[in-house]
Design an enzyme around this catalytic site. Sequence first.
Site: not given
Ligand code: NVA
Ligand code: CP
Length: 317
Positions: A98, A130, A133, A223, A263, A291
């Site tokens: 990530r 993502h 997801q 989201d 998500c 997930r």
């Molecule tokens: N769009 C959000 C998704 C979190 C799972 C982010 O990137 O923070």
């Molecule tokens: N939806 C998702 O990716 O959650 P986290 O950021 O908690 O991993």
Amino acid sequence: MTVHVLDVADLGQDGLTEVLRLAALPAEAFTGQLAGRGVALVFEKPSSRTRNSSELAVATMGGHPVSIRDDEVGIDRRETAEDVARTLASYHAVVCARVRHHETLERMATAIDGSGLAVPVVNLLSDRAHPCQALADLVTLDQCLGAETFGDRVVAYVGDANNVWRSLAVAAALVGLPTRVASPAGYGPSDEDIAAIAALGGVLEVTDDPAVAVRGADAVYTDVWTSMGQEDEAEARRQAFAGYSVDARLVSLASPDAVVLHCLPAHRGEEISAEVVDGPRSVVWRQAANRMTSMRGLLSWLVRPEGTRGPDGTVGS
Ligand code: NVA
Ligand code: CP
């Protein structure tokens, strides 16, 4: 050639179909598939669902997950992304990360390829995509709507056309599921996004009116307005997204059987009301649970040698 999964499109249509098939199998079908092997899980940003579902997916496949925090590896601070990637690929069957910048994943994949190791890189969320997801989203939509009906359905996404939206739209395009997106000016899909989805054969309607997007839709998705790394823009975004909240009034425009997805993490009272996210149409907890099953499907597809797949998804001898 090693397939790196930096977004859903990297799987191709056949790969995505196979991953979704594997995701529907019980945990027992994966027993021992990662026996004696490691999976690296690097996090430059916080995570609850992704870290836990990935660790458990690896453990239930007999492998050893190693979660690594930003301050431990220090990508491009302690050492380069390339050196981090080559090091992890020397030990692990899959390197997942990530990252703040999508380019970091591209550099990691290039470095591993250049070192001659056949170790895939998986995107656990970047500023652009993502994909893990989106796999869980498709599994959830299949469970709720039935994949065989996807061509006659529509998913409405209300909010920021961000990493989660982009992967969802790409995944939907690959399985023939039409989508709509409603965002305020400046926060919608780019021309490049629209072209990429069209190139995959996707049916996408873009609007700035949430009611237009949601009317008659079979699923409503939202989201956060402010993604991780955008915290400085939070106030400006709150103002820009006023009127884009998925609340009971908006959901009442959707199909009477419509489901609501998010998500997570959710901000009740911002992009979604408490009444909706905690209400009867919400499938967010099923989505979160998916997930893990979808991660198992993805890892299984990535590591299993070709030609050893049984019809039920078990590994052959
Ligand atoms: N769009 C959000 C998704 C979190 C799972 C982010 O990137 O923070
Ligand atoms: N939806 C998702 O990716 O959650 P986290 O950021 O908690 O991993």
